[in-house]
Scaffold this motif. Structure first.
Motif, mmCIF file in Angstrom:
data_model
loop_
_atom_site.group_PDB
_atom_site.id
_atom_site.type_symbol
_atom_site.label_atom_id
_atom_site.label_comp_id
_atom_site.label_asym_id
_atom_site.label_seq_id
_atom_site.Cartn_x
_atom_site.Cartn_y
_atom_site.Cartn_z
ATOM 1 N N LEU A 171 -117.488 86.623 -15.731
ATOM 2 C CA LEU A 171 -117.326 86.355 -17.224
ATOM 3 C C LEU A 171 -115.959 86.381 -17.768
ATOM 4 O O LEU A 171 -115.594 86.289 -19.016
ATOM 5 N N GLY A 172 -115.089 86.214 -16.667
ATOM 6 C CA GLY A 172 -113.669 85.854 -17.097
ATOM 7 C C GLY A 172 -112.834 87.229 -17.513
ATOM 8 O O GLY A 172 -111.652 87.092 -17.993
ATOM 9 N N TYR A 173 -113.267 88.436 -16.979
ATOM 10 C CA TYR A 173 -112.477 89.668 -17.374
ATOM 11 C C TYR A 173 -111.518 89.741 -16.190
ATOM 12 O O TYR A 173 -111.900 89.587 -15.102
ATOM 13 N N GLY A 174 -110.461 90.332 -16.574
ATOM 14 C CA GLY A 174 -109.365 90.674 -15.648
ATOM 15 C C GLY A 174 -109.562 91.779 -14.569
ATOM 16 O O GLY A 174 -109.053 91.765 -13.409
ATOM 17 N N SER A 175 -110.443 92.553 -14.912
ATOM 18 C CA SER A 175 -110.902 93.708 -13.916
ATOM 19 C C SER A 175 -112.104 94.242 -14.307
ATOM 20 O O SER A 175 -112.606 94.087 -15.376
ATOM 21 N N GLN A 176 -112.662 95.129 -13.321
ATOM 22 C CA GLN A 176 -114.128 95.698 -13.621
ATOM 23 C C GLN A 176 -113.818 96.752 -14.647
ATOM 24 O O GLN A 176 -114.670 96.951 -15.373
#
Length: 316
Positions: free
Chosen positions: A288-293
């Motif tokens: 989904l394009g998030y930089g990190s969990q």
């Protein structure tokens, strides 16, 4: 002037609706008032059905966790009462929203979805035959087939106010009340064509908003799973507007900024992946394009009140 049929406490009397013209099979479809009485497990607080097949109903019902089956009307809903979050599942797609005054929900005729509403609801509903919507469209000079978009707690203060005003004229068969309801139905049909139709219309868009074609292109770009540029600069350029005017017009049309719309869309995608796949949380975040969990989990919790792990456990 024909009088409407008012629902009594027995719920037995019903007027036949106009014959459907949709190409979709209507064999199993119930009239909206009948299906709503079934799924809500109660009788309407007030209701008026006209011989045209249109109707307006005021319901006060308990929490709902059930499937609304296909109906022979478009159903448009506006809300009174306290705010609350809810979920609507159609196939493998999940929509979430917040019931509150100023938003509307649309169930197009023939569609079916599961609803999870945790608290009691106070709602006014319009039952609109497809023929009525098509006739209003034809009279406006647009002869193309019309389909309404499925909406879940969608910001539209104009439609909400119009529909809620109808609850005051459900007390009797007076000619003025009947005329008001009929004129209000026509006005609401026109508004739906402007703001919630799924095909091009010659009607003018909401003043200050994007045209239906431009809005559709912007949403397709925002939804794209490819490398399409979804920057504000690209979205505005495609619409032929400055970034400032694009943001203002997009929010006028959808009730959300482009960023908020995309955040909502990604949350719905996340819920689908969490419910229907075994993908680790970190893979959902990357997809989904998030930089990190961590960033994904924080964004998910802000919108739902739960961590992705907690939500997945409860949703299964």
């Amino acid at each position: 002037m024909s009088k409407p049929i008012l629902r009594d406490s027995s719920g037995d009397q019903r007027v036949a609706t106009e014959a459907p013209t949709s190409n979709v099979s209507t064999v199993a479809r119930r009239p909206a008032d009948v299906e709503m009485a079934r799924v809500l497990g109660t009788t309407a607080f007030r209701m008026a059905l006209d011989p045209s097949g249109a109707g307006i109903a005021h319901w006060k019902h308990e929490p709902l966790h059930d499937v609304v089956e296909p109906m022979s009307h478009h159903v448009i809903m506006a809300y009174n009462g306290a705010m609350q979050r809810m979920e609507r599942r159609t196939g493998r797609s999940v929509s979430i929203g917040t019931f509150r005054p100023g938003v509307v929900t649309i169930i197009p005729d023939g569609s079916s979805s599961r609803w999870d509403i945790p608290k009691p609801v106070d709602v006014v509903q319009l039952y609109l035959p497809r023929q009525t919507l098509q006739r209003v469209s034809d009279e406006a000079g647009n002869a193309s087939p019309i389909d309404l978009l499925e909406r879940t707690a969608h910001p539209d203060a104009i439609t909400s106010r119009l529909l809620l005003s109808a609850s005051d004229v459900l007390e009797g068969n007076g000619a003025l009340d009947t005329l008001f309801r009929q004129q209000l139905t026509e006005l609401l049909a026109t508004r739906l064509l402007v703001a919630h139709a799924g095909s091009s219309s010659t009607l003018q868009p909401v003043v200050g908003g994007l045209s239906p074609t431009t809005l559709r292109r912007a949403i397709e770009r925002l939804r794209s799973d490819t490398d399409a540029d979804v920057s504000l600069t690209a979205l505005a350029a495609d619409a032929g507007l400055s970034r400032f005017h694009f943001c203002r017009a997009f929010k006028e049309s959808t009730g959300l900024s482009p960023q908020a719309w995309l955040r909502q869309h990604r949350l719905e995608q996340a819920m689908n992946m969490l419910r229907h796949t075994e993908a680790p949380i970190v893979e959902v975040a990357v997809a989904l394009g998030y930089g990190s969990q961590t960033a994904f989990a924080a964004a998910f919790r802000r919108l739902t009140g739960e961590t992705p792990t907690e939500w997945r456990r409860r949703a299964r």
